[in-house]
Design a protein around this motif. Structure first.
Motif: not given
Length: 176
Positions: A88-109
């Motif tokens: 989890k990051t400070d933004k509710p739709d944003k996550y990181t993986v592998d120490g921040g090497t990858h960024v993921l945004y989760v968006m409802p369709s």
């Protein structure tokens, strides 16, 4: 192959820079069972991944708002367990993986019970962006697929080469 498997597993997504993300304090609950219905990328999807079969993905809530993701993929006649933690990051739709090497945004369709996971690799050795359409059931919803195609196009991904994996409840080798 590890980078390909990692990109497919994380294959959860690419950043949709041209779209606005929901301005909410809390992202909707994405825990439970999900089916990976489609993938779009800014790179060519390798031929060996075109025969990929995936099991449903399980997303579990962890302490601190992190999410555990698990699924199995049959790639080139080998079952491969894929597991990672979305931090989890400070933004509710944003996550990181592998120490921040990858960024993921989760968006409802725009279609109920579907999400678009947008992934961006910040690994200097192997950079990519991709998006995955996830749904609560294994059936392809044409409206959700069209929404995904439009989102991929806006993100600058190859919306004409969307990969749709085969769905399987369990990973098993052919003939076994």
């Amino acid at each position: 192959m590890k980078a390909l498997l990692l990109s497919f597993g994380f294959g959860l997504v690419a950043v949709l820079q041209a779209q606005e993300f929901p301005d909410t304090e809390e992202i909707q609950d994405v825990t439970g069972t999900w089916y990976i219905k489609a993938t779009a990328s800014d790179k060519e999807i390798p031929e060996e991944l075109e025969s990929v079969s995936v099991t449903p993905m399980t997303i579990t809530a962890l302490e601190g708002g992190n999410l555990q993701v698990n699924f199995t993929a049959l790639i080139v006649d080998r079952c491969r367990e894929v597991s990672f933690v979305l931090e989890k990051t400070d933004k509710p739709d944003k996550y990181t993986v592998d120490g921040g090497t990858h960024v993921l945004y989760v968006m409802p369709s725009a279609v109920k019970d579907h999400y678009i996971f947008n992934w961006e690799s910040k690994n200097h050795a192997f950079q990519f962006r991709l998006a995955k359409l996830l749904g609560r059931d294994p059936d392809i919803n044409q409206e959700a697929l069209e929404d995904f195609r439009n989102a991929a196009r806006v993100a600058g991904l190859n919306a004409e080469k969307i990969f749709i994996p085969k769905q399987s409840e369990t990973c098993s080798l052919r003939g076994n």
